[in-house]
Design an enzyme around this catalytic site. Structure first.
Site, PDB file in Angstrom:
ATOM      1  N   GLN A  71       4.594  10.990   6.921  1.00  0.00           N
ATOM      2  CA  GLN A  71       3.719  11.251   5.775  1.00  0.00           C
ATOM      3  C   GLN A  71       3.724  12.725   5.388  1.00  0.00           C
ATOM      4  O   GLN A  71       3.572  13.060   4.216  1.00  0.00           O
ATOM      5  CB  GLN A  71       2.297  10.782   6.087  1.00  0.00           C
ATOM      6  CG  GLN A  71       2.168   9.270   6.226  1.00  0.00           C
ATOM      7  CD  GLN A  71       0.792   8.852   6.690  1.00  0.00           C
ATOM      8  OE1 GLN A  71      -0.109   9.678   6.864  1.00  0.00           O
ATOM      9  NE2 GLN A  71       0.616   7.564   6.904  1.00  0.00           N
ATOM     10  N   SER A  76       4.695  12.707  11.994  1.00  0.00           N
ATOM     11  CA  SER A  76       4.403  11.718  10.961  1.00  0.00           C
ATOM     12  C   SER A  76       5.336  11.919   9.768  1.00  0.00           C
ATOM     13  O   SER A  76       5.503  13.054   9.299  1.00  0.00           O
ATOM     14  CB  SER A  76       2.951  11.831  10.492  1.00  0.00           C
ATOM     15  OG  SER A  76       2.711  10.986   9.377  1.00  0.00           O
ATOM     16  N   LYS A 108       0.833  -1.203   0.000  1.00  0.00           N
ATOM     17  CA  LYS A 108       0.000   0.000   0.000  1.00  0.00           C
ATOM     18  C   LYS A 108       0.870   1.258   0.000  1.00  0.00           C
ATOM     19  O   LYS A 108       0.567   2.230  -0.705  1.00  0.00           O
ATOM     20  CB  LYS A 108      -0.913  -0.004   1.232  1.00  0.00           C
ATOM     21  CG  LYS A 108      -1.771   1.247   1.371  1.00  0.00           C
ATOM     22  CD  LYS A 108      -2.605   1.226   2.636  1.00  0.00           C
ATOM     23  CE  LYS A 108      -1.760   1.505   3.857  1.00  0.00           C
ATOM     24  NZ  LYS A 108      -2.576   1.652   5.084  1.00  0.00           N
ATOM     25  N   SER A 109       1.934   1.244   0.779  1.00  0.00           N
ATOM     26  CA  SER A 109       2.777   2.435   0.904  1.00  0.00           C
ATOM     27  C   SER A 109       3.432   2.804  -0.425  1.00  0.00           C
ATOM     28  O   SER A 109       3.471   3.980  -0.807  1.00  0.00           O
ATOM     29  CB  SER A 109       3.853   2.197   1.963  1.00  0.00           C
ATOM     30  OG  SER A 109       3.262   1.951   3.219  1.00  0.00           O
ATOM     31  N   ASP A 165       4.549  -0.249  12.148  1.00  0.00           N
ATOM     32  CA  ASP A 165       3.497  -1.179  11.749  1.00  0.00           C
ATOM     33  C   ASP A 165       3.782  -2.616  12.191  1.00  0.00           C
ATOM     34  O   ASP A 165       2.900  -3.476  12.100  1.00  0.00           O
ATOM     35  CB  ASP A 165       3.300  -1.146  10.227  1.00  0.00           C
ATOM     36  CG  ASP A 165       2.660   0.157   9.758  1.00  0.00           C
ATOM     37  OD1 ASP A 165       2.081   0.859  10.612  1.00  0.00           O
ATOM     38  OD2 ASP A 165       2.753   0.481   8.568  1.00  0.00           O
TER      39      ASP A 165
END
Length: 354
Positions: free
Chosen positions: A147, A145, A22-23, A290
């Site tokens: 992200q 984060s 997904k990343s 994760d």
């Protein structure tokens, strides 16, 4: 609904495809959207987050409801600010409690006009039309984060004179930032990182085809199953020794618990043997958050005490993962408690994995 689970008493043998990462997939979709090139992406993730991002990129609505998908919202915020397209970005109730201030501040410093439509520092946020983003230099808090950093980096090549990003504080989930930089370099962008400075030159993403690796985070659960049932052998497609995913560290970590990894051209084969577990194990998840859930339950099943650190970002995920793990472990008589800060990890009883 009741579900009955039976304890397996025999080794596992099988072949698994964990699906595309997904990343990696989400970063590729943003690169494709920015470049306006018909980049061919093979083995794209079928996760809900990637499906949603793909849908929102295709439909291009003015209301972008990202649901639970934090990566989707943060990447889209930077993309829409760069494209100078007015829109409202929001998500579910949990999303509206997840921080976004560092990214909003950085984008506004570059010339965006992003305003909060609810509580300041959190979604929903409105992207308003401006004269456009400018390149140059920007500082951003890297302790919340990764992200935010990836979102900025992905749009940076399209900015006049590129972008220099100064990272403030301890960088969390650093392996995901490295993934972003590696992908950008693969597509021809000149970018580099030296300590807390990322420099990205102005340029264009090249038209290339890309094969997405399978997901190492998902593979971690099969590693644990393999370790729990000595004599098991499981083949996992699409995983490679040279990986962009930081969670590939699972192969190294699990060696100490009896799982060996054999690398083939298009897959890995994992095999397990019986080993004696140490009395206490310590793991630092600062770069691989994760994997926390995987190991928390793995050690609980084995009756092995563990000390976990580097969990700072987990309370701000799609759920408070620390609280969720604590709740579920308690149901089977296992406690998860926060240690006082003065208790050092460097004790003679701790087996430290790194």
């Amino acid at each position: 609904m009741n579900i009955t689970l039976t304890r397996l008493a025999r080794p596992l043998h099988g072949v698994i495809d964990t699906g595309g990462s997904k990343s990696i997939s989400n970063r590729l979709l943003i690169i494709k959207a920015i470049s306006s090139q018909n980049i061919v992406i093979n083995n794209l993730s079928e996760s809900d987050d990637t499906r949603l991002l793909l849908e929102l990129l295709k439909e291009n609505p003015e209301l972008l409801d990202c649901g639970k998908a934090g990566t989707t919202l943060r990447f889209l915020l930077a993309l829409k600010a760069f494209q100078n397209k007015p829109c409202l970005l929001t998500g579910d109730q949990r999303m509206q409690t997840r921080p976004i201030r560092p990214l909003v501040t950085a984008l506004n410093d570059l010339g965006a006009n992003i305003t909060y439509k609810g509580e300041e520092g959190f979604p929903p946020v409105k992207v308003n039309t401006t004269s456009g983003l400018k390149g140059g230099k920007v500082s951003i808090d890297a302790s919340v984060s990764s992200q935010f950093l990836s979102a900025l980096a992905l749009i940076a090549p399209q900015l006049d004179n590129g972008l220099t990003i100064e990272l403030i504080g301890q960088v969390v989930s650093d392996s995901y930032l490295k993934m972003t930089i590696d992908l950008m370099q693969y597509f021809g962008v000149n970018c580099k990182r030296e300590n807390n400075i990322i420099t990205i030159e102005q340029g264009k993403y090249e038209l290339k085809e890309y094969q997405v690796e399978s997901d190492w985070s998902s593979a971690s659960y099969y590693y644990c199953l393999c370790a729990l049932l000595p004599g098991s052998q499981i083949e996992l497609f699409g995983l490679y020794k040279k990986s962009l995913q930081g969670d590939s560290i699972i192969a190294k970590w699990m060696e100490q618990f009896g799982v060996e990894t054999e690398y083939k051209a298009d897959r890995i084969i994992i095999r397990s043997r019986t080993v004696n577990f140490p009395p206490i194990v310590e793991l630092n998840f600062i770069n691989n958050p994760d994997l926390f859930q995987t190991f928390a339950f793995f050690f609980a099943v084995n009756g092995c005490q563990a000390v976990y650190s580097g969990l700072e970002t987990l309370k701000d995920k799609e759920t408070d993962r620390i609280k969720a793990v604590k709740t579920e472990l308690a149901k089977v008589g296992v406690s998860l408690v926060k240690l006082p800060s003065h208790m050092s990890k460097k004790t003679q009883t701790v087996h430290y994995l790194q």
